[in-house]
Design an enzyme around this catalytic site. Structure first.
Site, mmCIF file in Angstrom:
data_model
loop_
_atom_site.group_PDB
_atom_site.id
_atom_site.type_symbol
_atom_site.label_atom_id
_atom_site.label_comp_id
_atom_site.label_asym_id
_atom_site.label_seq_id
_atom_site.Cartn_x
_atom_site.Cartn_y
_atom_site.Cartn_z
ATOM 1 N N ASP A 159 0.858 -1.184 0.000
ATOM 2 C CA ASP A 159 0.000 0.000 0.000
ATOM 3 C C ASP A 159 0.893 1.232 0.000
ATOM 4 O O ASP A 159 1.426 1.623 1.048
ATOM 5 C CB ASP A 159 -0.909 0.009 1.243
ATOM 6 C CG ASP A 159 -1.998 -1.067 1.190
ATOM 7 O OD1 ASP A 159 -1.737 -2.152 0.626
ATOM 8 O OD2 ASP A 159 -3.099 -0.822 1.720
ATOM 9 N N LYS A 222 -6.888 3.389 -3.716
ATOM 10 C CA LYS A 222 -7.260 3.418 -2.294
ATOM 11 C C LYS A 222 -7.416 4.864 -1.863
ATOM 12 O O LYS A 222 -6.611 5.715 -2.220
ATOM 13 C CB LYS A 222 -6.170 2.701 -1.492
ATOM 14 C CG LYS A 222 -6.357 2.738 0.008
ATOM 15 C CD LYS A 222 -5.288 1.877 0.705
ATOM 16 C CE LYS A 222 -5.282 2.121 2.215
ATOM 17 N NZ LYS A 222 -4.186 1.409 2.905
ATOM 18 N N LYS A 258 -10.199 0.257 -2.733
ATOM 19 C CA LYS A 258 -10.107 0.089 -1.275
ATOM 20 C C LYS A 258 -10.374 1.407 -0.558
ATOM 21 O O LYS A 258 -9.529 2.284 -0.538
ATOM 22 C CB LYS A 258 -8.719 -0.445 -0.892
ATOM 23 C CG LYS A 258 -8.520 -0.581 0.626
ATOM 24 C CD LYS A 258 -7.150 -1.160 0.977
ATOM 25 C CE LYS A 258 -6.922 -1.117 2.498
ATOM 26 N NZ LYS A 258 -5.555 -1.552 2.866
#
Lengths: 322, 476
Positions: A159, A222, A258
């Site tokens: 991430d 995300k 996400k």
């Protein structure tokens, strides 16, 4: 500066020229349809009024559990904390072994090895933040080293955070190249690109950065780190969903979504799943393509799951705290 | 396994519908003088909900007489006192909003989502808004002490039964008039429940009278010599008859009639939100909305992109049980209306336009019509000119802003229009050229009691809502 995207899958070459220069990339991103904020928020709110009951609720709760990236990103993280979180992720509800495990345990790079060992062959993945999370304010070599460390420690997923400063000052190609560079050192690890939507502030920016990241090879887009005032909202997540939907229509490449930060209740999680269902459809309704970045959400889902199963609501002492 | 929403029906136990209802005259329910009744059915199932009195001329006369008797004391009340009654009505409506939403959904066929989230909140908001005006009429711009007209005869349609009642009754009472209201033949129940709301609010008898019946009842009310003001919302055809009836009398008249609204999408529009606006514009309330955006004017350069997105979106609409909280598209209000929509859609096909609907299973009983769009439509097609009043969208294209204006205005109607563009200056330029009573920018079918609503040309005259809405009920 020239940069080509030939390493991408073939359909993406159709868009190769848009990343040929800073000017070309700017023209492309600014040529995307604008976002009317009032309308976007109204649509997200209206999907939030869907009533999900009984069998549909049971399905949604299990699906949501299986989509969680169970997260601990604290300065105080220790191996003990990460081990107990990993145990929780593998067996969320010891009283009901039929409860699905979460998708991944999300930790800082120095904890990735601990998580990897704890999770073993359970199928629960290790996600590690990287690239000087959460601010992203470090030189590129440092960010790449951070990423390599995480991958070497066994992270299945990375991430990363984008350089919001570069994006806000209009240096789009720099952001693009940084994502590509990180993607390269990820190897087989899937790359989630965090935009920190709360810092990008406008919906137009969020749509542009989504396309930028997808062009650069993001496997997931995300919303946020969970470390700023505004994290995932129904509206900014809906916008990400529209972007991945349009990107697949244009290129054939599917990208996951996400939302992270601020999703704490079953009710909220179900609203997000309704948005996935009605914006993206079945193709995205699995943890391959949709995740929740969350920590306290899991216990609320477990309590609601128990209630649905037993007809009784037993309260927070009947789920484990890890 | 996909994510299928389990049925989530709103319980109808909250509403208690009596087997029969009388007319509400002078604060009491009574049978029609000649004892005639008619049935009202649930359009979604064709179930008979109740039997309702058919008011004849004698009943209308009694209702007008009751309103006339009540007028002297009602109009003499200080505005603040009238306001108190209206505030009380608004609060009772809010308290009973769930019950009334279920009732409206049963009798009208529209989804509970709409009655719950749009109709009932708007109904209460209208009464709250005009309650606030009751003691401030001297500041409304109609002179230092504007006078009411007397007895208002009001005839309302079936598409928003309780909301149209609110649009009519709230300003009439705030300004000191008394009313005789005739709800539509197919949707009389919420007006009769409103009569009970008036009683609970302690409204003096005769201030509000409800006469149910068909077109004959409405015609008798409109023609009654002791009515001072006629307000009508409904079809242009009936509106013209009413205009002929009241011509040459001293009656004040406002008409809110049909429409063929243009929803104009420019190439720089926020596409995802425009698609939502198009859907809301024509499928809200099954398209049975006078200000529906029934003509989509899309710039030719983005036609395919917008149509693809629109078709994809229509695929997610959920049609079915109106009481299910997840239903987006409910039933058509009556067999008669369904026949009209069906006939016009067939005309569209016969005239060569291309018809499309998403895959969509219609319930076997009740009155249903699938969301439909027609492409390849030109201004010459019947479906581009006639008001369909159903979930049928005609898609036309334009090349330049001037052409968009010309096409949008090229209709005998002029009620609503929508503009979709990210360019603010274009919104302002377009809005000043569109001959429509309401012009929405980057939204559609948004209503607010503070905003005046009404038409140009054959869409009628007079304004309802806002400060402007007071004028129709004042002697100015």
């Amino acid at each position: 500066m020239l940069l080509c995207v030939t390493s991408q899958s073939p359909p993406l070459t159709a868009l190769a020229d848009v990343t040929a220069s800073d000017a070309a990339l700017r023209r492309f991103l600014h040529g995307l349809p604008g976002v009317d904020g009032v309308g976007l928020e109204a649509r997200a709110a209206s999907l939030g009024t869907r009533s999900v009951k009984t069998t549909a609720k049971a399905y949604a709760i299990d699906l949501a559990i299986s989509m969680i990236d169970l997260t601990t990103l604290e300065g105080a993280d220790t191996p003990g904390k990460v081990r107990s979180l990993s145990a929780k992720g593998m067996t969320p509800d010891p009283t009901d072994r039929g409860t699905p495990s979460v998708a991944a345990i999300c930790v800082y790079p120095d904890m990735a090895a601990v998580a990897k060992e704890a999770l073993g062959t359970s199928g629960v993945r290790v996600a590690s933040v990287a690239t000087a999370f959460p601010a992203g304010r470090a030189a590129l070599p440092v960010k790449l080293a951070d990423t390599r460390d995480a991958v070497a420690a066994g992270a299945d997923e990375i991430d990363m955070v984008i350089d919001r400063g570069a994006f806000l000052s209009g240096r789009y190609l720099e952001v693009f190249e940084e994502i590509r560079a990180v993607k390269e050192v990820c190897g087989t690890a899937r790359l989630k690109v965090i935009f920190e939507t709360g810092e990008l502030s406008t919906y137009d920016n969020i749509r542009r950065v989504s396309w930028l990241a997808m062009l650069a090879g993001a496997d997931f887009v995300k919303t946020s780190t969970g470390k700023v005032a505004v994290n995932a909202t129904p509206a900014n997540t809906l916008l990400l969903m529209e972007a991945v939907r349009d990107f697949r229509a244009a290129t054939g490449v599917q990208v996951g979504v996400k939302p992270a930060g601020g999703i704490r209740t079953t009710k909220d999680a179900i609203k997000y799943l309704v948005m996935v269902n009605e914006t993206l459809g079945d193709d995205w309704l699995s943890n391959e393509w949709f995740r929740f970045g969350a920590s306290s959400l899991l216990n609320d889902l477990l309590m609601q799951r128990q209630k649905l199963r037993t007809g009784r609501y037993s309260g927070p002492d009947y789920v484990t705290v890890d | 396994m996909g994510f299928d929403y389990a049925p989530a029906p709103e319980s109808r136990a909250i509403v208690d519908i009596a087997p029969s209802y009388g007319l509400f005259i002078d604060g009491e329910f009574r049978e029609a003088a000649d004892g005639k009744v008619f049935k009202t059915v649930a359009p979604a199932t064709e179930e008979v909900l109740s039997e309702v009195a058919q008011a004849g001329e004698e009943d209308v006369d009694a209702a007008v007489a009751a309103a006339r008797r009540a007028f002297a004391s009602w109009s003499a009340l200080p505005g603040a006192e009238r306001g108190k009654y209206l505030f009380r009505i608004a609060r009772v409506l809010q308290e009973r909003s769930r019950e009334l939403a279920v009732l409206e959904t049963l009798d009208n066929g529209k989804p509970i989502k709409e009655t719950r989230d749009v109709d009932l909140p708007q109904v209460a908001a209208h009464f709250f808004y005009y309650a606030g005006w009751a003691d401030k009429l001297a500041h409304a711009g109609y002179g230092p002490s504007p006078r009411p007209l007397g007895v208002a005869g009001q005839v309302i349609p079936w598409n928003f039964p309780l909301l149209m009642l609110a649009w009519k009754i709230a300003p009439a009472l705030a300004t000191g008039n008394t009313v005789v209201l005739k709800p539509a033949e197919t949707t009389p129940l919420s007006a009769l429940f409103f009569a009970d709301v008036c009683r609970r609010a302690g409204l003096p008898k005769g201030v509000v009278n409800i006469v149910t019946g068909d077109g004959r009842t409405g015609a008798a009310l409109v023609a009654h010599p002791d009515v001072n003001k006629v307000a009508f919302t409904g079809s242009t055809g009936v509106g013209k008859q009413i205009a002929r009836t009241v011509a040459g009398t001293s009656k004040k008249l406002t008409l809110e009639l049909g429409g063929k609204g243009a929803n104009i999408v420019f190439d720089d529009a926020p596409v995802d939100q425009a698609v939502e606006g198009i859907v809301n514009g024509i499928f809200f309330n099954q398209g049975q909305v006078c200000c529906a955006g029934s003509r989509l004017l899309v710039q030719e350069s983005v036609r395919d992109e917008v149509l693809d997105a629109l078709k994809r979106r229509l695929g997610t609409l959920r049609l079915g049980d109106p009481l299910d909280k997840n239903t987006d598209i409910g039933a058509i209000n009556s067999a008669e209306q369904l026949a009209r929509i069906t006939a016009l859609a067939e005309t569209g096909e016969a005239e060569g336009a291309e018809r499309w609907s998403p895959a969509c299973e219609l319930p076997s009983s009740g009155y249903w019509f699938a969301p439909t769009l027609f492409t390849g439509v030109s201004q010459a097609h019947t479906i581009a000119r006639d008001e369909i009043f159903g979930p049928v969208l005609s898609v036309l294209t334009f090349r330049t802003p001037d052409e968009a204006v010309a096409k949008a205005n090229n209709t005998p109607y002029g009620l609503s229009a929508g503009i979709w563009t990210e360019k603010g200056s274009r919104i302002l330029a377009m809005a000043s050229k569109l001959r429509a009573g309401v012009v929405w920018a980057n939204t559609f079918n948004k209503f607010d009691p503070t905003s005046p609503f009404g038409g140009y040309k054959e869409s009628g005259f007079g304004r309802e809502g806002g400060r402007h809405g007071l004028e129709a009920y004042l002697d100015v």
